[in-house]
Design a protein around this motif. Structure first.
Motif, short mmCIF file in Angstrom:
data_model
loop_
_atom_site.label_atom_id
_atom_site.label_comp_id
_atom_site.label_asym_id
_atom_site.label_seq_id
_atom_site.Cartn_x
_atom_site.Cartn_y
_atom_site.Cartn_z
N GLN A 205 13.60 14.31 -21.49
CA GLN A 205 12.64 15.79 -21.04
C GLN A 205 12.87 15.34 -19.55
N ARG A 206 13.34 17.13 -19.45
CA ARG A 206 13.72 17.26 -18.29
C ARG A 206 12.92 18.80 -17.96
N PRO A 207 12.92 19.86 -16.35
CA PRO A 207 12.40 21.18 -16.29
C PRO A 207 13.33 21.34 -17.01
N ASP A 208 12.18 23.28 -17.35
CA ASP A 208 12.77 23.80 -18.77
C ASP A 208 14.31 24.53 -17.87
N ASP A 209 14.51 24.66 -16.54
CA ASP A 209 15.78 25.51 -16.05
C ASP A 209 17.23 24.35 -16.38
N GLU A 210 17.01 23.57 -16.74
CA GLU A 210 17.43 22.09 -16.39
C GLU A 210 17.62 21.66 -18.04
N MET B 288 18.28 23.49 -21.59
CA MET B 288 18.52 24.42 -21.78
C MET B 288 20.67 23.76 -21.26
N PHE B 289 20.02 23.28 -21.03
CA PHE B 289 22.46 22.77 -20.09
C PHE B 289 22.27 21.56 -20.87
N SER B 290 21.37 20.84 -21.37
CA SER B 290 21.58 19.52 -21.82
C SER B 290 22.09 19.30 -23.02
N LYS C 16 14.81 24.92 -26.17
CA LYS C 16 15.37 26.41 -25.26
C LYS C 16 16.84 24.97 -25.20
N PHE C 17 17.69 26.01 -25.53
CA PHE C 17 19.39 24.90 -25.63
C PHE C 17 20.19 26.15 -25.36
N LEU C 18 21.53 25.57 -24.82
CA LEU C 18 22.30 26.47 -25.33
C LEU C 18 23.60 26.02 -26.98
N LYS C 19 24.21 26.70 -27.25
CA LYS C 19 25.04 25.99 -28.50
C LYS C 19 26.12 25.88 -27.79
N ASN C 20 26.84 25.98 -26.99
CA ASN C 20 28.43 25.52 -26.77
C ASN C 20 28.23 24.04 -26.11
N ASN C 21 27.01 24.42 -26.14
CA ASN C 21 26.81 21.77 -25.36
C ASN C 21 26.64 21.24 -26.11
#
Length: 561
Positions: A311-316, A318-320, A343-348
């Motif tokens: 777990q980490r802040p929401d603004d981080e 999604m870039f995990s 919350k996540f980015l498919k590119n990651n």
């Protein structure tokens, strides 16, 4: 060769059974048979007292192991304290082990009873090894070890107190350490060859001991707790935990899917291992697919704890980075569980396919040669060798000065265990038959029994044989037939039957199994006339020979048993 006979009779009839042997043997578990026949006595669950016959077999196993370690292993014998202080085990993160017997002294200092001695031996040798010139070095001990088994079972196979040979090697380079590892495996091959019972060696998981390479030694037996996989093409043998396998056809699983979460060592990547729900997840195979970049401390943490650690802040978040590892048996139609992050980015996302991360099963394709099929065999583990690397030496500060004059070089280590008491139990288990134990001569409590009712003739025969390996003392209430049955039940390889009918000839009844070639037949052919040696029966096999030639004939027969 038979050793000179001493006057003391080692086996006392007080330890012999009073019940009928047929009732004792029929349907009796091996551990119970040990007790009924006077080899040992269980005092509490997982704890035994060794009686004369059992102690003789135990000491023979010790002797074989000690001789090979000294002669072929170039090892030095030591004996470490059974009590080990808490602070050493905390340095290696093993004090929390659930199977440690822990206690306090009068000053409230805490100790454990050693189940193994990596901490103590590393600390000890660190006081003597200062330079690369002091290595390579191997030391060993044969001592009692302790493990707080919640459910001891199998008698000697899994007890709370056991006799073990544990050896430890120290080397200045990884290459040197690997040479010792290979040498010790050769020594182990010789040990098990000396014991005569057929064995197999298998590549294995290093488990809680640690390190990156290990080999196990097993007896194949349907009652064993372990499972070995053997390829019918390349003959590669591995413990099921170390065996890679593939299905005949990939991507056929359309059912439910399970997931095991893990984190990379830097905790920046969530690794999702997906596999068929009806298969057993193989942690070792899974970790190898990502080149070992996994925080192994979270192995038993559970999915919720792994996700909590990620777990980490929401603004981080999604870039995990997310890595999905798909077992080769899955396909797009498999029923996958919901992904835990919202919350996540498919590119990651990254993905690995066509890998095997479940325990191998019978009939699957061998992952080593990719041609043969795997055959599953139940087995009993009796020995284990490990290449440890710096797993313990780094934690315990075992340093030395290397060839480049670097005084902070870390020792390379290995450890090598043989369960001495476990071997006695395992050999008994795999060799017993409907008559009782059937020991190889290498570990039989006695090589010969003399069965008769005439004490004068028995003593005369015993003097002719001239060995302390002879069982002559029986419960006086037992008749001749009962004495022969008892000798066979105890697993004595040869029973010499003495009586006035054939005197001065005696009968030799073969109880032992021939583990080697029938070399005795060649000598029988050349010595039959000179020794007045006759074969009077083949089932059971019986020989008739004058008492004056008895000792030599016994030596010839024992060579194969």
């Amino acid at each position: 060769m038979l050793r000179p006979r001493v006057t003391l009779r080692f086996y006392h009839s007080v330890f012999q059974p009073k019940a009928l042997l047929d009732d004792i043997i029929k349907g009796t578990a091996t551990h119970e048979l040990f007790q009924e026949l006077g080899f040992l006595k269980q005092s509490q669950s997982g704890l035994v007292h060794w009686l004369p016959a059992g102690l003789r077999s135990l000491n023979k196993v010790k002797g074989i192991v000690r001789r090979r370690m000294n002669q072929d292993g170039d090892a030095m014998e030591v004996s470490l304290s059974t009590l080990s202080p808490r602070f050493l085990w905390e340095k290696t993160n093993r004090w929390a082990g659930k199977e440690l017997f822990k206690l306090k002294d009068a000053k409230k200092s805490e100790y454990c009873l050693t189940p193994t001695c990596e901490e103590d031996i590393t600390t000890l040798m660190n006081t003597y090894i200062n330079s690369y010139k002091d290595m390579p070095l191997t030391v060993y001990q044969i001592t009692r070890k302790y493990r707080d088994e919640l459910r001891p079972r199998g008698g000697l196979l899994r007890g709370r107190e056991f006799l073990m040979k544990d050896a430890y090697s120290f080397a200045s380079t990884e290459q040197e350490a690997m040479q010792i590892f290979q040498k010790m495996n050769t020594v182990y091959d010789k040990i098990f060859q000396d014991l005569k019972v057929p064995f197999v060696s298998a590549w294995a998981d290093t488990g809680d001991i640690g390190g990156d390479l290990s080999k196990e030694y097993h007896y194949l037996h349907e009652g064993g707790e372990d499972t070995l996989m053997i390829c019918d093409h390349c003959n590669e043998t591995s413990n099921v935990e170390k065996c890679e396998s593939f299905p005949e056809e990939v991507g056929l699983h359309n059912g439910d899917v399970s997931v095991q979460y893990a984190l990379s060592k830097d905790h920046n990547t969530l690794i999702c291992f997906y596999y068929p729900k009806d298969r057993q997840f193989n942690w070792n195979m899974a970790v190898s697919t990502v080149d070992g970049d996994v925080d192994v401390e979270l192995k038993y943490a559970g999915n919720d704890s792994v996700l909590q650690a990620f777990q980490r802040p929401d603004d981080e978040i999604m870039f995990s980075r997310i890595l999905r590892v798909m077992d080769c048996r899955l396909n797009s139609r498999s029923n996958f569980p919901d992904f835990p992050l919202t919350k996540f980015l498919k590119n990651n996302f990254g993905q690995l396919d066509e890998v095997s991360i479940v325990a191998a099963e019978q009939g699957e394709i061998c992952g080593s040669c990719e041609e043969g099929h795997l055959q599953a065999h139940r087995s009993i583990e009796v020995g284990h060798t490990f290449h440890l690397g710096t797993r313990y030496s780094e934690s315990l500060g075992a340093k030395f000065t290397d060839r480049d004059n670097n005084s902070n070089a870390i020792m390379q280590m290995g450890c090598y265990g043989v369960g001495i008491s476990r071997l006695v139990g395992a050999i008994a288990e795999v060799t017993r038959d409907e008559q009782g134990f059937r020991w190889p001569s290498s570990v039989a409590p006695y090589l010969v029994s003399i069965c008769g009712k005439d004490e004068k003739l028995i003593d005369e025969v015993a003097q002719c044989i001239g060995s302390e390996e002879v069982l002559t003392s029986f419960n006086p209430k037992l008749g001749l037939g009962a004495r022969i049955k008892l000798s066979h039940a105890m697993g004595v390889p040869l029973a010499v039957i003495v009586g006035p009918k054939n005197w001065p000839k005696v009968e030799i009844e073969i109880r032992g199994k021939r583990w080697a070639s029938n070399s005795w037949r060649e000598q029988f052919g050349s010595l039959q006339e000179a020794y007045d040696w006759q074969i009077v029966s083949s089932a059971p096999e019986k020989h008739l020979v004058p008492v004056k030639n008895l000792a030599r004939v016994i030596e010839i027969l024992l060579a194969d048993l």
